[in-house]
Design a protein around this motif. Structure first.
Motif, mmCIF file in Angstrom:
data_model
loop_
_atom_site.group_PDB
_atom_site.id
_atom_site.type_symbol
_atom_site.label_atom_id
_atom_site.label_comp_id
_atom_site.label_asym_id
_atom_site.label_seq_id
_atom_site.Cartn_x
_atom_site.Cartn_y
_atom_site.Cartn_z
ATOM 1 N N CYS A 100 0.825 -1.222 0.000
ATOM 2 C CA CYS A 100 0.000 0.000 0.000
ATOM 3 C C CYS A 100 0.854 1.264 0.000
ATOM 4 O O CYS A 100 0.327 2.370 -0.117
ATOM 5 C CB CYS A 100 -0.942 0.007 1.204
ATOM 6 S SG CYS A 100 -2.245 -1.248 1.117
ATOM 7 N N GLY A 101 2.163 1.105 0.163
ATOM 8 C CA GLY A 101 3.045 2.266 0.096
ATOM 9 C C GLY A 101 3.280 2.969 1.417
ATOM 10 O O GLY A 101 3.857 4.055 1.456
ATOM 11 N N ILE A 102 2.820 2.347 2.506
ATOM 12 C CA ILE A 102 3.073 2.938 3.825
ATOM 13 C C ILE A 102 4.552 2.776 4.167
ATOM 14 O O ILE A 102 5.201 3.684 4.663
ATOM 15 C CB ILE A 102 2.191 2.265 4.904
ATOM 16 C CG1 ILE A 102 0.716 2.487 4.576
ATOM 17 C CG2 ILE A 102 2.515 2.801 6.295
ATOM 18 C CD1 ILE A 102 -0.228 1.659 5.400
ATOM 19 N N CYS A 155 1.637 6.998 10.728
ATOM 20 C CA CYS A 155 1.298 8.115 9.824
ATOM 21 C C CYS A 155 2.205 9.325 10.016
ATOM 22 O O CYS A 155 2.567 10.005 9.044
ATOM 23 C CB CYS A 155 -0.171 8.501 9.980
ATOM 24 S SG CYS A 155 -0.587 9.310 11.540
ATOM 25 N N SER A 156 2.577 9.607 11.272
ATOM 26 C CA SER A 156 3.434 10.771 11.524
ATOM 27 C C SER A 156 4.843 10.558 10.976
ATOM 28 O O SER A 156 5.537 11.506 10.611
ATOM 29 C CB SER A 156 3.500 11.061 13.024
ATOM 30 O OG SER A 156 3.991 9.931 13.732
ATOM 31 N N LYS A 157 5.260 9.293 10.880
ATOM 32 C CA LYS A 157 6.579 8.985 10.303
ATOM 33 C C LYS A 157 6.509 9.078 8.781
ATOM 34 O O LYS A 157 7.406 9.611 8.130
ATOM 35 C CB LYS A 157 7.003 7.561 10.699
ATOM 36 C CG LYS A 157 7.646 7.447 12.060
ATOM 37 C CD LYS A 157 8.016 5.976 12.311
ATOM 38 C CE LYS A 157 8.973 5.849 13.481
ATOM 39 N NZ LYS A 157 10.316 6.364 13.201
ATOM 40 N N ALA A 183 -2.166 13.464 8.355
ATOM 41 C CA ALA A 183 -1.268 12.328 8.111
ATOM 42 C C ALA A 183 -2.038 11.010 8.146
ATOM 43 O O ALA A 183 -1.815 10.125 7.317
ATOM 44 C CB ALA A 183 -0.159 12.311 9.165
ATOM 45 N N LEU A 184 -2.966 10.893 9.090
ATOM 46 C CA LEU A 184 -3.764 9.668 9.214
ATOM 47 C C LEU A 184 -4.671 9.501 7.997
ATOM 48 O O LEU A 184 -4.791 8.395 7.454
ATOM 49 C CB LEU A 184 -4.600 9.722 10.497
ATOM 50 C CG LEU A 184 -5.351 8.431 10.862
ATOM 51 C CD1 LEU A 184 -4.359 7.280 11.062
ATOM 52 C CD2 LEU A 184 -6.178 8.643 12.128
ATOM 53 N N GLN A 185 -5.285 10.582 7.554
ATOM 54 C CA GLN A 185 -6.145 10.535 6.365
ATOM 55 C C GLN A 185 -5.322 10.150 5.131
ATOM 56 O O GLN A 185 -5.790 9.405 4.269
ATOM 57 C CB GLN A 185 -6.814 11.906 6.142
ATOM 58 C CG GLN A 185 -7.880 12.269 7.155
ATOM 59 C CD GLN A 185 -9.068 11.325 7.130
ATOM 60 O OE1 GLN A 185 -9.541 10.955 6.068
ATOM 61 N NE2 GLN A 185 -9.524 10.930 8.296
ATOM 62 N N ALA A 186 -4.103 10.655 5.053
ATOM 63 C CA ALA A 186 -3.228 10.350 3.909
ATOM 64 C C ALA A 186 -2.867 8.867 3.890
ATOM 65 O O ALA A 186 -2.836 8.231 2.830
ATOM 66 C CB ALA A 186 -1.962 11.198 3.983
ATOM 67 N N VAL A 187 -2.604 8.307 5.069
ATOM 68 C CA VAL A 187 -2.272 6.884 5.178
ATOM 69 C C VAL A 187 -3.472 6.031 4.781
ATOM 70 O O VAL A 187 -3.341 5.057 4.036
ATOM 71 C CB VAL A 187 -1.816 6.529 6.615
ATOM 72 C CG1 VAL A 187 -1.898 5.026 6.858
ATOM 73 C CG2 VAL A 187 -0.388 6.994 6.841
#
Length: 203
Positions: A71-73, A112-114, A124-128
């Protein structure tokens, strides 16, 4: 609380006529819940990957790592495989080998913050979650030919003898019909004569 209820200004708003009522906040909540259902679907798909008996409610560390990678995380820079392992062990219940969807959400808050430095925690959470929703586990490489032990020797055409040897060229590529049948040569030249077809050029 119903969709028309929202908490603000230190009191409970129970009517859309209240000045504190905010329609956008209801819409945001709806979109968020819709996004989360997509994320949960992806979670379940990765949770059952490789295990047909899995319920989809719990995910192993291996599948969690696969999901983060595909997923690209996990990008290998901001978030590495080590980060993934650390967070997985941090959020899971002590003694457990899997995580629930609720624990998965906690893991995403950790990562997400990383992954998206400079963004607010919410952004950041929404982006993840945006990376996760709608994704499915890939099975690339699952059908590659096995080259282990005896199989490798059996597929080495350079070791073939007799009629089987005639079916492949020096590179190991099959000759097709020419390698299985003696095709009649009506050119008038002796078989395997290297000067075949050069008469017209010389006279």
């Amino acid at each position: 609380l119903t969709l028309l209820e929202t908490r603000c200004m230190g009191h409970d708003c129970v009517s859309s006529s209240c000045r504190c009522f905010s329609a956008p906040s209801v819409l945001t909540s709806f979109l968020y819940s819709s996004k989360m259902s997509e994320v949960e679907n992806t979670f379940r798909k990765f949770a059952i990957y490789g295990d047909t008996s899995a319920s989809g409610n719990n995910m192993t560390g291996k599948n969690f790592s696969k999901m983060c990678k595909e997923c690209g995380i996990m990008d290998g820079k901001a978030v590495t495989s080590t980060d993934i392992d650390i967070v997985f062990n941090k959020v899971k219940t002590k003694g457990a080998r899997t995580i629930t969807f609720a624990e998965f959400q906690q893991a995403m808050k950790e990562l997400c913050s990383k992954r998206f430095k400079g963004k607010s925690p919410e952004e950041a959470l929404q982006a993840v979650y945006g990376l996760i929703e709608g994704k499915e586990p890939s099975s690339v490489g699952a059908t590659k030919a096995t080259k282990v032990g005896g199989v490798k020797r059996l597929t080495d055409t350079s070791k073939y003898t007799g009629s089987h040897k005639e079916r492949f060229d020096e590179s190991g590529k099959g000759k097709g019909l020419a390698g299985r049948q003696d095709l009649m040569d009506n050119s008038g030249y002796v078989g395997a004569y290297k000067g075949a077809g050069t008469y017209d050029q010389m006279h």
